[in-house]
Scaffold this active site. Structure first.
Site, PDB file in Angstrom:
ATOM      1  N   GLU A  17       0.650  -1.317  -0.136  1.00 34.88           N
ATOM      2  CA  GLU A  17      -0.274  -0.165   0.317  1.00 34.88           C
ATOM      3  C   GLU A  17       0.744   1.054  -0.133  1.00 34.88           C
ATOM      4  O   GLU A  17       1.574   1.013   0.679  1.00 34.88           O
ATOM      5  CB  GLU A  17      -1.318   0.013   0.793  1.00 34.88           C
ATOM      6  CG  GLU A  17      -2.274   1.540   1.550  1.00 34.88           C
ATOM      7  CD  GLU A  17      -2.835   1.587   2.483  1.00 34.88           C
ATOM      8  OE1 GLU A  17      -3.514   0.649   2.201  1.00 34.88           O
ATOM      9  OE2 GLU A  17      -2.668   2.256   3.613  1.00 34.88           O
ATOM     10  N   HIS A  77      -8.432   3.390  -3.582  1.00 39.79           N
ATOM     11  CA  HIS A  77      -9.084   2.949  -2.687  1.00 39.79           C
ATOM     12  C   HIS A  77     -10.400   3.741  -2.795  1.00 39.79           C
ATOM     13  O   HIS A  77     -10.408   5.163  -3.338  1.00 39.79           O
ATOM     14  CB  HIS A  77      -8.420   3.771  -1.014  1.00 39.79           C
ATOM     15  CG  HIS A  77      -7.505   3.062  -0.650  1.00 39.79           C
ATOM     16  ND1 HIS A  77      -7.374   2.595   0.664  1.00 39.79           N
ATOM     17  CD2 HIS A  77      -6.869   1.813  -0.738  1.00 39.79           C
ATOM     18  CE1 HIS A  77      -6.485   1.762   1.160  1.00 39.79           C
ATOM     19  NE2 HIS A  77      -6.053   1.145  -0.127  1.00 39.79           N
ATOM     20  N   ALA A 127     -19.860   1.426   4.380  1.00 45.20           N
ATOM     21  CA  ALA A 127     -19.603   0.536   3.666  1.00 45.20           C
ATOM     22  C   ALA A 127     -20.050  -0.526   2.675  1.00 45.20           C
ATOM     23  O   ALA A 127     -19.991   0.116   1.237  1.00 45.20           O
ATOM     24  CB  ALA A 127     -18.484  -0.222   3.740  1.00 45.20           C
ATOM     25  N   GLN A 214       5.340   6.804  15.278  1.00 41.84           N
ATOM     26  CA  GLN A 214       4.545   5.607  14.783  1.00 41.84           C
ATOM     27  C   GLN A 214       3.946   5.153  15.220  1.00 41.84           C
ATOM     28  O   GLN A 214       2.749   4.996  14.687  1.00 41.84           O
ATOM     29  CB  GLN A 214       5.682   5.192  13.806  1.00 41.84           C
ATOM     30  CG  GLN A 214       4.739   4.102  12.740  1.00 41.84           C
ATOM     31  CD  GLN A 214       5.538   3.447  11.887  1.00 41.84           C
ATOM     32  OE1 GLN A 214       6.913   3.012  12.057  1.00 41.84           O
ATOM     33  NE2 GLN A 214       4.982   3.039  11.122  1.00 41.84           N
TER      34      GLN A 214
END
Length: 299
Positions: A17, A77, A127, A214
């Site tokens: 990704e 996406h 969704a 992160q």
């Protein structure tokens, strides 16, 4: 090629990704990343919107160029919560015209300003409603997101499984998981899918940890479990960035080797547009990847 057809071959996929650059950076920066990833031969590359749903306008263009210019299958996406039906119709027409065959259908994160607006009513609440419109627009291979530890907005895990079942019943072909760091939780999740009758393939999402900032961001967004082994790494190398990155890559490699050895449908590496770390991971799993894909000789 449609991702559902890739998976149907019975060999685990390995995919990446990437996300579009921030508005302050040139679009060329993401293509530099793709140049560095191309020779790793991923089965496909997904293109997300980036943090907070930004850079949406670039997603279709990047996904199209991945396929046309780099010869790698791509998946775009699409998020529904901030989209209109009419706008989505135009986007789907653009995707179809661009030759993209794969779409990851997402509700998306609702912006804070929308949550605060009592008069705001999304045209896509779930969704599954977006999946309906994607299916009506063409013969796309449709992926859906799933959450081994439950979505942060779910009332409970039973409710989360019901929502996932709805997405699959409406026509999603496969699932890609949110990141996780405890493979046992993934295997338990797979068992739950069997119990509720979800049979579509599940691709495991893996994000190598490369720095402390992160990790904090991951915890804020997903609330995912950090197992003792992972926490020991963070504690030991919190003030040693180079060693933490090395350990983070090694941890991701261990996760992936275990998943591949256990017969996972696929592994999706969240590259964070960091080709060097992704290359290290791919080099370390190459032998195992070949072994699990090697067909048994006929007797």
């Amino acid at each position: 090629m449609k991702i559902r057809d890739m998976i149907s071959k019975g060999e685990p996929t390995v995919s990446f990704e990437i996300f579009p650059p921030k508005s302050s950076y040139s679009l060329d920066t993401v293509f530099d990343t793709l140049h560095d990833l191309k020779d790793l031969h991923p089965d496909f590359i997904s293109v997300t919107y980036g943090a907070g749903g930004t850079a949406q306008s670039n997603t279709v263009e990047i996904a199209s160029r991945i396929k046309k210019d780099f010869g790698i299958e791509s998946i775009a996406h699409l998020t529904g919560c901030t989209s209109t039906k009419e706008g989505m119709k135009r986007t789907l027409a653009s995707i179809k015209e661009s030759g993209i065959e794969n779409i990851l259908a997402l509700r998306g994160d609702i912006p804070q300003e929308k949550l605060a607006d009592k008069n705001w009513h999304p045209e896509y609440r779930y969704a599954s409603e977006l999946i309906d419109d994607i299916k009506a627009a063409g013969d796309f291979s449709i992926g859906a997101a799933c959450y081994p530890e439950g979505h942060v907005d779910s009332i409970n895990k039973v409710d989360d499984l019901k929502n996932l079942k709805r997405k699959m019943d409406h026509g999603a072909d496969f699932m890609i998981t949110q990141l996780f760091y405890d493979n046992d939780l993934f295997y338990q999740f797979k068992e739950k899918l069997d119990l509720v009758g979800i049979e579509q393939p599940v691709i495991a999402g893996i994000l190598p940890v490369l720095n402390i900032k992160q990790v904090k961001r991951i915890q804020e967004i997903s609330g995912c479990n950090l197992p003792p082994k992972f926490l020991r790494i963070l504690d030991r190398y919190a003030h040693d960035p180079a060693s933490l990155q090395e350990a983070g890559i090694a941890y991701a490699v261990d996760q992936i080797i275990d998943l591949l050895s256990s017969g996972v449908d696929g592994v999706h590496i969240y590259t964070m547009n960091k080709p060097d770390a992704t290359r290290r991971i791919m080099e370390n799993i190459s032998c195992v990847r070949k072994a699990v894909c090697r067909k048994e000789p006929q007797r």
